[in-house]
Design a protein around this motif. Structure first.
Motif, PDB file in Angstrom:
ATOM      1  N   LEU A  35      43.229  29.637  46.394  1.00  0.00           N
ATOM      2  CA  LEU A  35      43.119  30.671  45.437  1.00  0.00           C
ATOM      3  C   LEU A  35      43.644  29.942  44.043  1.00  0.00           C
ATOM      4  N   ALA A  36      44.727  29.157  43.920  1.00  0.00           N
ATOM      5  CA  ALA A  36      45.478  28.696  42.883  1.00  0.00           C
ATOM      6  C   ALA A  36      44.437  27.808  41.964  1.00  0.00           C
ATOM      7  N   VAL A  39      42.169  30.011  40.299  1.00  0.00           N
ATOM      8  CA  VAL A  39      42.864  30.714  39.121  1.00  0.00           C
ATOM      9  C   VAL A  39      42.892  30.165  38.022  1.00  0.00           C
ATOM     10  N   PHE A  42      39.713  29.526  36.167  1.00  0.00           N
ATOM     11  CA  PHE A  42      39.487  30.748  35.594  1.00  0.00           C
ATOM     12  C   PHE A  42      40.209  30.831  34.139  1.00  0.00           C
ATOM     13  N   ILE A  43      41.435  30.215  34.249  1.00  0.00           N
ATOM     14  CA  ILE A  43      42.200  30.208  32.943  1.00  0.00           C
ATOM     15  C   ILE A  43      41.493  29.444  31.947  1.00  0.00           C
ATOM     16  N   MET A  46      38.686  30.997  30.230  1.00  0.00           N
ATOM     17  CA  MET A  46      39.217  31.892  29.308  1.00  0.00           C
ATOM     18  C   MET A  46      39.276  31.500  27.885  1.00  0.00           C
ATOM     19  N   ARG A  48      37.124  29.781  26.658  1.00  0.00           N
ATOM     20  CA  ARG A  48      35.432  29.489  26.321  1.00  0.00           C
ATOM     21  C   ARG A  48      35.350  28.143  26.636  1.00  0.00           C
ATOM     22  N   PRO A  73      44.696  27.513  26.551  1.00  0.00           N
ATOM     23  CA  PRO A  73      44.449  27.825  28.237  1.00  0.00           C
ATOM     24  C   PRO A  73      45.066  26.327  28.753  1.00  0.00           C
ATOM     25  N   LEU A  76      48.674  26.555  29.459  1.00  0.00           N
ATOM     26  CA  LEU A  76      48.714  27.366  30.149  1.00  0.00           C
ATOM     27  C   LEU A  76      48.542  26.847  31.781  1.00  0.00           C
TER      28      LEU A  76
ATOM     29  N   PHE B 143      52.966  34.824  28.675  1.00  0.00           N
ATOM     30  CA  PHE B 143      53.110  33.789  29.551  1.00  0.00           C
ATOM     31  C   PHE B 143      54.369  33.377  29.948  1.00  0.00           C
ATOM     32  N   LEU B 184      49.400  35.039  41.392  1.00  0.00           N
ATOM     33  CA  LEU B 184      47.943  34.697  41.114  1.00  0.00           C
ATOM     34  C   LEU B 184      47.246  35.685  40.281  1.00  0.00           C
ATOM     35  N   ILE B 188      45.568  35.828  36.405  1.00  0.00           N
ATOM     36  CA  ILE B 188      44.033  36.076  36.071  1.00  0.00           C
ATOM     37  C   ILE B 188      44.229  37.305  35.238  1.00  0.00           C
ATOM     38  N   ALA B 191      45.242  35.422  31.689  1.00  0.00           N
ATOM     39  CA  ALA B 191      44.179  34.835  31.316  1.00  0.00           C
ATOM     40  C   ALA B 191      42.997  35.526  30.673  1.00  0.00           C
ATOM     41  N   GLY B 195      41.773  36.135  26.837  1.00  0.00           N
ATOM     42  CA  GLY B 195      40.412  35.678  26.702  1.00  0.00           C
ATOM     43  C   GLY B 195      39.849  36.748  25.591  1.00  0.00           C
TER      44      GLY B 195
END
Lengths: 114, 555
Positions: A35-36, A39, A42-43, A46, A48, A73, A76, B143, B184, B188, B191, B195
């Motif tokens: 999952l991590a 994620v 996914f960050i 975000m 682009r 990102p 992050l 954040f 988590l 999401i 982020a 975005g």
């Protein structure tokens, strides 16, 4: 690229969710790791999607920001990786302690009655 | 925003630095020198108390309730706002910092009665928990909120497991798994919010929200829903609350008492983000999530109500009472968010202060009340711990030393007296703060929402009924417990230390003070609620925070 990335995130998160719903601590921790990873990807998404664009601008002079990737990102993701590493390590310790204390790797500390 | 209302000062970062420095300082001492660590910890909390007092007096203006709203900002690294990290103190966050110190002091004193010695590094973890909680209250961007959340959670994992024993390890495992999953979701959400809005600063985000185009708005709502899930897990809304009662009941008393503030961190963030992002000036997004908060909050109250009546253990009842308190405030936030007025929010904030402190006291009382009674004593006191024994050769130098800092004992009647008072306060009997808070909430809700024809929305009737019924359920449950324990059993605990009852008296004194000073305090919470209803003040103050280098270092 969009398709591959979204598939990768989907597969990671899907497998992760399935695994954290399992009753064994080992499956749980692998699920949380997957999952991590999902994620973190996914960050990235975000900010682009770019190919070959550097996140850091060179010193001096005017630069065109559109030729660079979004650095935020990436910062992050770096933080998120560090934190999820640390917490996963801590979780591993607790998991081992639970195994030692209860003698089983079932998350409830006892096997379900047969 | 005139220059006079801006308060640039390094005092704003002090609440964060004090616990971090204190926690780090303790690491230089061997873990056997617990009295020194206790001294450092108490000194840090006293310092925090005075800093938060000063912060409150600065942000609230001149007179209680009469002063102008001041939002103080602190730019870390002196970067201008949307780029850098910013700490923000307004009435709400100053109040929450104060509440944190008020809960921390009794819990730490109680730990001196032996709990500090039941494992390693209790005091350092405790200070880091404070740092995480206070950081979450002060931070101005999403954040860093995550980072402080993780600091708080990591410390709470350690505190949760403090004292060891199979039950704690098992509950700790569940607690950590749930919080990792929630973190988590938080990532999401953060982020996605970045975005869609292109910023992580909460004030900047609130500026962008009304300007989003429909496709982006949909994504932003999804982001808010993800964030909401993470915070609602922390605030323990039904059905995300099943972890809370058993976890808090399994934690050692001082840890459980300090955890009472953690559900309130979830509430604080929801309140902050909901008012900033979905306030009345948020365009089409205004009020987003309000109905979920109202219905979820009411379901939480109902669940907690049945839980407190059904649960058998002393400590586990405290967990359900924490759920009731959480649900009460969540519903009030929801009602206020969809346009129910500021009075209900003001009452809810007043109620939040009193109930958090009282729940913390209840967790401190739970262990002595249950001690030596029907064999439901703490697992640690009953002979050697098999796990610790098995591990002792591996761990080598680990030595637990549970001798209390003072041997003075306290009379049994003191316990009964304080249990009765805490039960009355938790149930919301007059004249205690729980009662005043509920009356303020209900009268405010009815006052603001009565239409011209005199009709009152049905949902408010249901809410009022739940508030009163939940108080009644708590009263019945605790009175039954008290009668069985103090009158029917008549069996005092083997030994009760003064150190275990003094913190409870300290909290009772705070609650009496809150009752006496209810007027000024309600003025303060009312002003806070008005601030929250006008997010433009917060937004403008943060977005126009001056960079020190540009203004000639005039502070």
């Amino acid at each position: 690229m969009e398709l591959i990335l979204s598939l990768a995130i989907g597969v990671l998160v899907g497998s992760g969710v399935w695994l954290i719903l399992r009753p064994r601590t080992f499956q749980l921790i692998v699920g949380l790791c997957l999952l991590a990873y999902g994620v973190n990807l996914f960050i990235f998404a975000m900010g682009r999607l770019y190919i070959g664009a550097a996140p850091i601008m060179p010193k001096g002079g005017f630069v065109d920001p559109t030729t660079y990737a979004d650095p935020l990102p990436q910062a992050l993701v770096l933080t998120a990786i560090v934190i999820s590493f640390a917490t996963t390590a801590l979780f591993l310790v607790v998991m081992i302690a639970a195994r030692g204390a209860t003698g089983t790797d079932h998350v409830d500390g006892k096997e379900r009655d047969q | 925003m005139t220059p006079e209302t801006y308060v640039p000062s390094h005092l704003l970062i002090a609440p964060l630095l004090i616990p971090i420095v204190a926690g780090a300082l303790m690491l230089f001492y061997d873990d056997k020198l617990r009295k020194i660590k206790l001294g450092i910890g108490l000194a840090a909390i006293v310092a925090l108390f005075f800093v938060s007092l000063e912060l409150i007096s600065r942000v609230k203006g001149d007179a209680l309730g009469g002063g102008e709203t001041i939002v103080a900002t602190y730019l870390l690294g002196d970067w201008p706002v949307p780029i850098g990290i910013v700490l923000v103190v307004d009435r709400l966050s100053a109040m929450m910092v104060m509440l944190t110190t008020l809960i921390a002091a009794p819990a730490l004193i109680y730990a001196a009665a032996g709990w500090q010695g039941k494992g390693q590094h209790f005091h350092t973890l405790f200070q880091l928990l404070l740092a995480g909680v206070i950081g979450a209250f002060l931070t101005g961007d999403l954040f860093n909120l995550f980072v402080f959340f993780e600091v708080m959670l990591a410390a709470s994992y350690g505190l949760m497991l403090h004292g060891s024993g199979p039950e704690r390890i098992k509950q700790g495992l569940h607690y950590i798994a749930i919080n990792l999953a929630a973190s988590l979701l938080f990532l999401i959400g953060a982020a996605l919010a970045y975005g869609t809005t292109g910023t992580l600063n909460m004030a900047d985000m609130s500026r962008v929200v009304p300007l989003l185009d429909p496709a982006q708005r949909m994504m932003f709502h999804a982001a808010a829903a993800f964030l909401g899930l993470a915070f609602l897990t922390k605030a323990a809304i039904w059905p995300l609350c099943f972890w809370l009662p058993s976890t808090y009941a399994a934690a050692s008393p001082p840890a459980a008492a300090s955890f009472a503030i953690m559900t309130k961190v979830g509430l604080y963030v929801l309140l902050r983000l909901a008012t900033l992002l979905f306030g009345h000036d948020a365009g089409i997004s205004a009020g987003f999530g309000g109905p979920v908060l109202i219905l979820g909050g009411m379901a939480t109250i109902a669940y907690g109500m049945f839980g407190v009546l059904g649960a058998q253990g002393v400590a586990i009842k405290g967990g359900y009472i924490a759920l009731i308190s959480s649900g009460t405030v969540l519903s009030a936030v929801g009602i206020s968010l969809i346009g129910g007025g500021t009075e209900i929010l003001s009452g809810a904030l007043f109620y939040l202060i009193g109930s958090t402190v009282a729940i913390s006291a209840y967790f401190l009382l739970a262990e002595p009340v249950g001690r030596g009674w029907e064999g439901k004593g703490e697992d640690d006191t009953q002979g050697p711990d098999p796990v610790a024994e098995r591990w002792a050769p591996m761990m080598g130098t680990v030595e637990d030393e549970t001798a209390p800092a003072s041997d003075r004992t306290a009379p049994w009647s003191a316990l009964g007296f304080s249990f009765a008072l805490i039960a009355a306060i938790l149930a919301g009997l007059p004249p205690f703060p729980g009662f005043i808070g509920k009356v303020a909430m209900l009268s405010g809700a009815f006052h603001d929402n009565t239409s011209a024809s005199g009709a009152i929305p049905t949902i408010l009737w249901v809410y009022a009924a739940l508030l009163i019924l939940s108080g009644f359920a708590v009263l019945v449950s605790l009175v039954r417990l008290g009668i069985r324990r103090f009158w029917a059993s008549g069996k005092p605990p083997e030994r009760m230390l003064a150190l275990e009852i003094v913190p409870v008296f300290l909290i009772l004194a705070m609650l009496v003070l809150q009752t006496v000073k209810a007027g000024p305090l309600l003025n303060y919470t009312h002003a806070t609620a008005l601030d929250l209803a006008a997010p433009a003040v917060y937004r403008n103050a943060v977005l126009s925070a001056p960079v020190v280098a540009d203004s000639g270092g005039s502070h």
